[in-house]
Design a protein around this motif. Structure first.
Motif, PDB file in Angstrom:
ATOM      1  N   UNK A  23      26.444   3.027   2.806  1.00 55.67           N
ATOM      2  CA  UNK A  23      27.646   3.625   2.102  1.00 55.67           C
ATOM      3  C   UNK A  23      27.335   4.681   1.208  1.00 55.67           C
ATOM      4  N   UNK A  24      28.232   5.445   0.717  1.00 54.41           N
ATOM      5  CA  UNK A  24      28.124   6.597  -0.103  1.00 54.41           C
ATOM      6  C   UNK A  24      29.373   6.639  -0.801  1.00 54.41           C
ATOM      7  N   UNK A  25      29.051   7.650  -2.129  1.00 57.39           N
ATOM      8  CA  UNK A  25      29.986   7.653  -3.073  1.00 57.39           C
ATOM      9  C   UNK A  25      30.009   9.048  -3.694  1.00 57.39           C
ATOM     10  N   UNK A  26      31.007   9.705  -3.831  1.00 60.91           N
ATOM     11  CA  UNK A  26      30.869  11.067  -4.370  1.00 60.91           C
ATOM     12  C   UNK A  26      30.673  11.034  -5.890  1.00 60.91           C
ATOM     13  N   UNK A  27      29.828  11.914  -6.701  1.00 58.03           N
ATOM     14  CA  UNK A  27      29.513  11.387  -8.072  1.00 58.03           C
ATOM     15  C   UNK A  27      30.608  11.898  -8.964  1.00 58.03           C
ATOM     16  N   UNK A  28      31.425  13.002  -8.607  1.00 54.91           N
ATOM     17  CA  UNK A  28      32.446  13.389  -9.272  1.00 54.91           C
ATOM     18  C   UNK A  28      33.947  12.895  -9.066  1.00 54.91           C
ATOM     19  N   UNK A  29      34.078  12.651  -7.919  1.00 58.22           N
ATOM     20  CA  UNK A  29      35.336  12.125  -7.412  1.00 58.22           C
ATOM     21  C   UNK A  29      35.307  10.686  -6.939  1.00 58.22           C
ATOM     22  N   UNK A  30      36.410  10.361  -6.556  1.00 58.27           N
ATOM     23  CA  UNK A  30      36.658   9.103  -6.034  1.00 58.27           C
ATOM     24  C   UNK A  30      36.531   8.568  -4.544  1.00 58.27           C
ATOM     25  N   UNK A  31      35.756   9.645  -3.919  1.00 58.63           N
ATOM     26  CA  UNK A  31      35.580   9.497  -2.484  1.00 58.63           C
ATOM     27  C   UNK A  31      34.339   8.536  -2.160  1.00 58.63           C
ATOM     28  N   UNK A  32      34.644   7.598  -1.334  1.00 53.73           N
ATOM     29  CA  UNK A  32      33.792   6.560  -0.727  1.00 53.73           C
ATOM     30  C   UNK A  32      33.621   6.937   0.784  1.00 53.73           C
ATOM     31  N   UNK A  33      32.291   6.616   1.159  1.00 51.95           N
ATOM     32  CA  UNK A  33      31.990   6.739   2.519  1.00 51.95           C
ATOM     33  C   UNK A  33      31.646   5.371   3.023  1.00 51.95           C
ATOM     34  N   UNK A  34      32.268   4.973   4.132  1.00 52.34           N
ATOM     35  CA  UNK A  34      31.835   3.761   4.926  1.00 52.34           C
ATOM     36  C   UNK A  34      31.544   4.088   6.359  1.00 52.34           C
ATOM     37  N   UNK A  35      30.444   3.560   6.997  1.00 47.03           N
ATOM     38  CA  UNK A  35      30.190   3.850   8.618  1.00 47.03           C
ATOM     39  C   UNK A  35      31.204   2.894   9.173  1.00 47.03           C
ATOM     40  N   UNK A  36      31.867   1.876   8.535  1.00 48.41           N
ATOM     41  CA  UNK A  36      32.954   1.257   9.298  1.00 48.41           C
ATOM     42  C   UNK A  36      32.382  -0.375   9.589  1.00 48.41           C
TER      43      UNK A  36
END
Length: 123
Positions: free
Chosen positions: A48-61
């Motif tokens: 998983x990932x997350x943007x440091x400045x914003x609120x975006x998170x990244x999930x592979x599913x």
């Protein structure tokens, strides 16, 4: 940016762990912070990932719902809460930081890596 991962250990199936990734030095606003894992004999894979400045998170599913990434900008730390663990989650977990120009799942996008923390899930 130096990254220090911690929080791994041995847990029974169905249990939980929270991993931490503490960064020394300022993290650039445009960076993505991510967790990867590598099981024996397998390639390193994006968790998983997350943007440091914003609120975006990244999930592979595949792990959405069981794993939750979060950040504490005051502590300069990213966390990975892992719930309902199973033996297939056994791996060395790495945190990474980078300015993404392609896709967040590629290891080559990340310039900085922590040393890894071992997670072992027993059945």
């Amino acid at each position: 940016v130096q990254l220090q991962a911690s929080g791994g250990g041995l847990v029974q199936a169905g249990g939980s762990l929270r991993l931490s990734c503490a960064a020394s030095g300022p993290i650039p606003r445009n960076y993505v912070m991510a967790w990867f894992r590598q099981a024996p004999g397998k390639e390193r894979e994006f968790v998983e990932g997350i943007s440091w400045s914003g609120g975006t998170t990244y999930y592979p599913g595949s792990e959405k719902g069981r794993f939750i990434i979060s950040k504490d900008k005051v502590k300069n730390t990213v966390y990975l809460q892992m719930n309902n663990l199973n033996p297939e989650d056994t791996a060395v977990y790495y945190c990474a930081a980078g300015d993404i120009h392609g896709t967040v799942v590629r290891t080559t996008e990340y310039a900085y890596w922590g040393q890894g923390t071992q997670v072992t899930v027993s059945s």
